[in-house]
Motif scaffolding. Structure first.
Motif, mmCIF file in Angstrom:
data_model
loop_
_atom_site.group_PDB
_atom_site.id
_atom_site.type_symbol
_atom_site.label_atom_id
_atom_site.label_comp_id
_atom_site.label_asym_id
_atom_site.label_seq_id
_atom_site.Cartn_x
_atom_site.Cartn_y
_atom_site.Cartn_z
ATOM 1 N N VAL A 171 1.113 -1.144 0.010
ATOM 2 C CA VAL A 171 0.139 0.048 -0.021
ATOM 3 C C VAL A 171 0.733 1.077 0.090
ATOM 4 C CG1 VAL A 171 -1.784 1.136 1.210
ATOM 5 C CG2 VAL A 171 -2.085 -1.273 1.274
ATOM 6 N N ARG A 172 2.105 1.165 0.754
ATOM 7 C CA ARG A 172 2.859 2.318 0.752
ATOM 8 C C ARG A 172 3.522 2.597 -0.627
ATOM 9 N NH1 ARG A 172 7.979 0.553 3.449
ATOM 10 N NH2 ARG A 172 8.109 -0.540 1.413
ATOM 11 N N ASP A 173 3.950 1.777 -1.269
ATOM 12 C CA ASP A 173 4.422 1.705 -2.544
ATOM 13 C C ASP A 173 3.414 2.440 -3.613
ATOM 14 O OD1 ASP A 173 6.775 0.648 -1.500
ATOM 15 O OD2 ASP A 173 6.458 -1.197 -2.372
ATOM 16 N N TYR A 174 2.106 1.844 -3.705
ATOM 17 C CA TYR A 174 0.964 2.576 -4.493
ATOM 18 C C TYR A 174 0.912 4.084 -4.111
ATOM 19 C CZ TYR A 174 -0.494 -1.593 -7.191
ATOM 20 O OH TYR A 174 -0.413 -2.791 -7.796
ATOM 21 N N LEU A 175 0.842 4.312 -2.858
ATOM 22 C CA LEU A 175 0.580 5.666 -2.337
ATOM 23 C C LEU A 175 1.707 6.509 -2.647
ATOM 24 C CD1 LEU A 175 -0.936 5.159 1.149
ATOM 25 C CD2 LEU A 175 -2.187 6.079 -0.804
ATOM 26 N N ALA A 176 2.953 6.138 -2.660
ATOM 27 C CA ALA A 176 4.039 6.754 -2.980
ATOM 28 C C ALA A 176 4.177 7.046 -4.474
ATOM 29 C CB ALA A 176 5.411 6.354 -2.376
ATOM 30 N N THR A 177 3.710 6.011 -5.233
ATOM 31 C CA THR A 177 3.842 6.264 -6.754
ATOM 32 C C THR A 177 2.843 7.148 -7.195
ATOM 33 O OG1 THR A 177 4.411 3.955 -6.913
ATOM 34 C CG2 THR A 177 3.301 4.819 -8.975
ATOM 35 N N ALA A 178 1.662 7.278 -6.358
ATOM 36 C CA ALA A 178 0.522 8.327 -6.579
ATOM 37 C C ALA A 178 0.974 9.739 -6.363
ATOM 38 C CB ALA A 178 -0.696 7.897 -6.016
ATOM 39 N N GLY A 179 2.146 9.695 -5.426
ATOM 40 C CA GLY A 179 2.501 11.144 -5.154
ATOM 41 C C GLY A 179 2.342 11.437 -3.606
ATOM 42 N N PHE A 180 1.853 10.477 -2.702
ATOM 43 C CA PHE A 180 1.691 11.039 -1.652
ATOM 44 C C PHE A 180 2.616 10.541 -0.738
ATOM 45 C CE2 PHE A 180 -2.589 9.917 -3.156
ATOM 46 C CZ PHE A 180 -3.373 10.784 -2.760
ATOM 47 N N GLN A 181 2.992 11.474 0.539
ATOM 48 C CA GLN A 181 3.890 11.199 1.275
ATOM 49 C C GLN A 181 3.355 10.303 2.619
ATOM 50 O OE1 GLN A 181 5.650 14.607 3.003
ATOM 51 N NE2 GLN A 181 4.698 15.898 1.483
ATOM 52 N N PRO A 225 -5.204 -2.453 -4.212
ATOM 53 C CA PRO A 225 -4.391 -1.020 -3.878
ATOM 54 C C PRO A 225 -4.737 0.000 -4.759
ATOM 55 C CG PRO A 225 -2.719 -3.042 -3.874
ATOM 56 C CD PRO A 225 -4.167 -3.491 -4.434
ATOM 57 N N ARG A 226 -4.907 -0.169 -5.936
ATOM 58 C CA ARG A 226 -5.287 0.882 -6.906
ATOM 59 C C ARG A 226 -6.707 1.568 -6.409
ATOM 60 N NH1 ARG A 226 -3.302 -2.656 -10.729
ATOM 61 N NH2 ARG A 226 -1.551 -2.277 -11.824
ATOM 62 N N GLU A 227 -7.600 0.621 -6.044
ATOM 63 C CA GLU A 227 -9.079 1.097 -5.652
ATOM 64 C C GLU A 227 -8.840 2.050 -4.290
ATOM 65 O OE1 GLU A 227 -13.274 -0.465 -3.560
ATOM 66 O OE2 GLU A 227 -11.703 -2.002 -4.175
ATOM 67 N N LEU A 228 -7.976 1.403 -3.388
ATOM 68 C CA LEU A 228 -7.722 2.216 -2.145
ATOM 69 C C LEU A 228 -7.124 3.509 -2.461
ATOM 70 C CD1 LEU A 228 -7.576 2.460 0.809
ATOM 71 C CD2 LEU A 228 -5.371 1.229 0.836
ATOM 72 N N VAL A 229 -6.291 3.636 -3.400
ATOM 73 C CA VAL A 229 -5.791 4.983 -3.780
ATOM 74 C C VAL A 229 -6.935 5.728 -4.379
ATOM 75 C CG1 VAL A 229 -4.136 6.229 -5.323
ATOM 76 C CG2 VAL A 229 -3.361 4.233 -4.228
ATOM 77 N N LEU A 230 -7.831 5.337 -5.091
ATOM 78 C CA LEU A 230 -8.866 6.034 -5.645
ATOM 79 C C LEU A 230 -9.717 6.574 -4.653
ATOM 80 C CD1 LEU A 230 -9.781 3.961 -8.698
ATOM 81 C CD2 LEU A 230 -8.632 6.291 -8.687
ATOM 82 N N GLY A 285 -16.737 6.853 13.563
ATOM 83 C CA GLY A 285 -16.297 8.137 12.898
ATOM 84 C C GLY A 285 -15.605 8.002 11.702
ATOM 85 N N ALA A 286 -15.349 6.870 11.003
ATOM 86 C CA ALA A 286 -14.506 6.681 9.796
ATOM 87 C C ALA A 286 -15.437 7.081 8.692
ATOM 88 C CB ALA A 286 -14.417 5.131 9.434
ATOM 89 N N ASP A 287 -14.773 7.882 7.834
ATOM 90 C CA ASP A 287 -15.607 8.561 6.534
ATOM 91 C C ASP A 287 -15.711 7.384 5.603
ATOM 92 O OD1 ASP A 287 -15.407 11.640 7.459
ATOM 93 O OD2 ASP A 287 -13.349 10.736 7.749
ATOM 94 N N ASP A 288 -14.895 6.529 5.567
ATOM 95 C CA ASP A 288 -14.910 5.505 4.262
ATOM 96 C C ASP A 288 -14.383 4.133 4.896
ATOM 97 O OD1 ASP A 288 -15.645 4.269 1.999
ATOM 98 O OD2 ASP A 288 -14.470 5.774 0.952
ATOM 99 N N TYR A 289 -14.629 2.968 3.942
ATOM 100 C CA TYR A 289 -14.236 1.962 4.735
ATOM 101 C C TYR A 289 -13.938 0.908 3.267
ATOM 102 C CZ TYR A 289 -18.362 -0.459 3.568
ATOM 103 O OH TYR A 289 -19.655 -0.889 2.841
ATOM 104 N N VAL A 290 -13.074 0.037 3.318
ATOM 105 C CA VAL A 290 -12.676 -0.819 2.453
ATOM 106 C C VAL A 290 -12.596 -2.382 2.989
ATOM 107 C CG1 VAL A 290 -10.705 -1.501 0.656
ATOM 108 C CG2 VAL A 290 -11.377 0.913 0.860
#
Length: 252
Positions: free
Chosen positions: A28-38, A116-121, A105-110
């Motif tokens: 998940v970290r790698d997918y998020l980092a590839t999408a440009g997130f810290q 991982p692509r869906e999570l990034v979206l 209090g969660a705004d969304d859930y998976v």
């Protein structure tokens, strides 16, 4: 002159990933980092609270099952200290478990297993709605509510309301469209940006919102249920009828 980064650009956004399974966390970290997130990672609930307090993430991805302090309790504690969007990840697929996360209090859930692509979206969707744009919609004042999209604040009769990102989005959508009825399908598309999804997500957020804006959430007078159709925000405007004259049932 360098262009000013857009408020919702991934490179400006910090994600706290709370996951005790190292393999999943790494992917998940790698997918998020590839999408440009810290990305910051915490492997248990207590560490997650500590990292959140010091790093001030823009969004938290929170596993439901964690050692030491489970995700539901972490979510509760985060909600006491900060208004950060939370996406809960759960391996427990029952409706009751999903609803528990949302009510906490969660705004969304998976649900695991997930793409991982869906999570990034999902991350991008939540951030897009929780971070103001350069040209936000104009403020709304109606039925005692004063909502400011730029600062993402809302007052009810002068009293500030503490809303999660999705609660704010839902209330903003309804305040802009008073006396109109929307089905749960309508709301999940318009507010969540999903073409399909678990409609109980809408039900739980309506219930949470009522607890914050209604004098008696069990008998709502503002956010009404139109039996067999959906939900409506009641505001008496010129040329409209009060809800008491509409002959519709308010059902929780």
């Amino acid at each position: 002159m360098q262009p000013v980064p857009h408020a919702a650009d991934p490179g400006n956004r910090r994600i706290l990933l709370v996951e005790d399974e190292q393999t999943i966390a790494g992917v998940v970290r790698d997918y998020l980092a590839t999408a440009g997130f810290q990305v910051d990672i915490a492997g248990d609930g207590f560490t997650a609270l500590s990292v959140a307090a010091t790093r001030k993430p823009d969004l938290v991805i929170l596993d439901r099952m964690l050692p030491g302090l489970d995700g539901v309790e972490v979510c509760r504690r985060l909600r006491l200290t900060m208004d950060v969007p939370i996406i809960m990840v759960t391996a427990l697929g029952t409706e009751d478990d999903r609803i528990l996360g949302l009510e906490t209090g969660a705004d969304d859930y998976v649900t695991k297993p997930f793409s991982p692509r869906e999570l990034v979206l999902r991350v991008k969707s939540v951030l897009r709605r929780s971070i103001p744009e350069f040209a936000p919609e104009p403020p709304v004042e109606i039925a005692g509510f004063a909502l400011d999209p730029a600062s993402r604040t809302v007052l009810q009769d002068g009293r500030p309301l503490a809303l999660t990102a999705r609660e704010f989005d839902l209330l903003a959508f309804l305040l802009r469209r008073p006396n109109q009825v929307f089905s749960r399908e309508d709301l999940i598309k318009a507010v969540w940006g999903w073409d399909f999804g678990d409609l109980s997500t809408v039900t739980v957020h309506v219930r949470r919102l009522r607890e914050k804006i209604e004098v008696n959430p069990a008998t709502p007078v503002l956010l009404k249920t139109v039996w067999g159709v959906g939900y409506r925000f009641d505001a008496v405007l010129p040329g409209t009828r009060p809800a008491s004259e509409a002959g519709e049932h308010a059902v929780t």
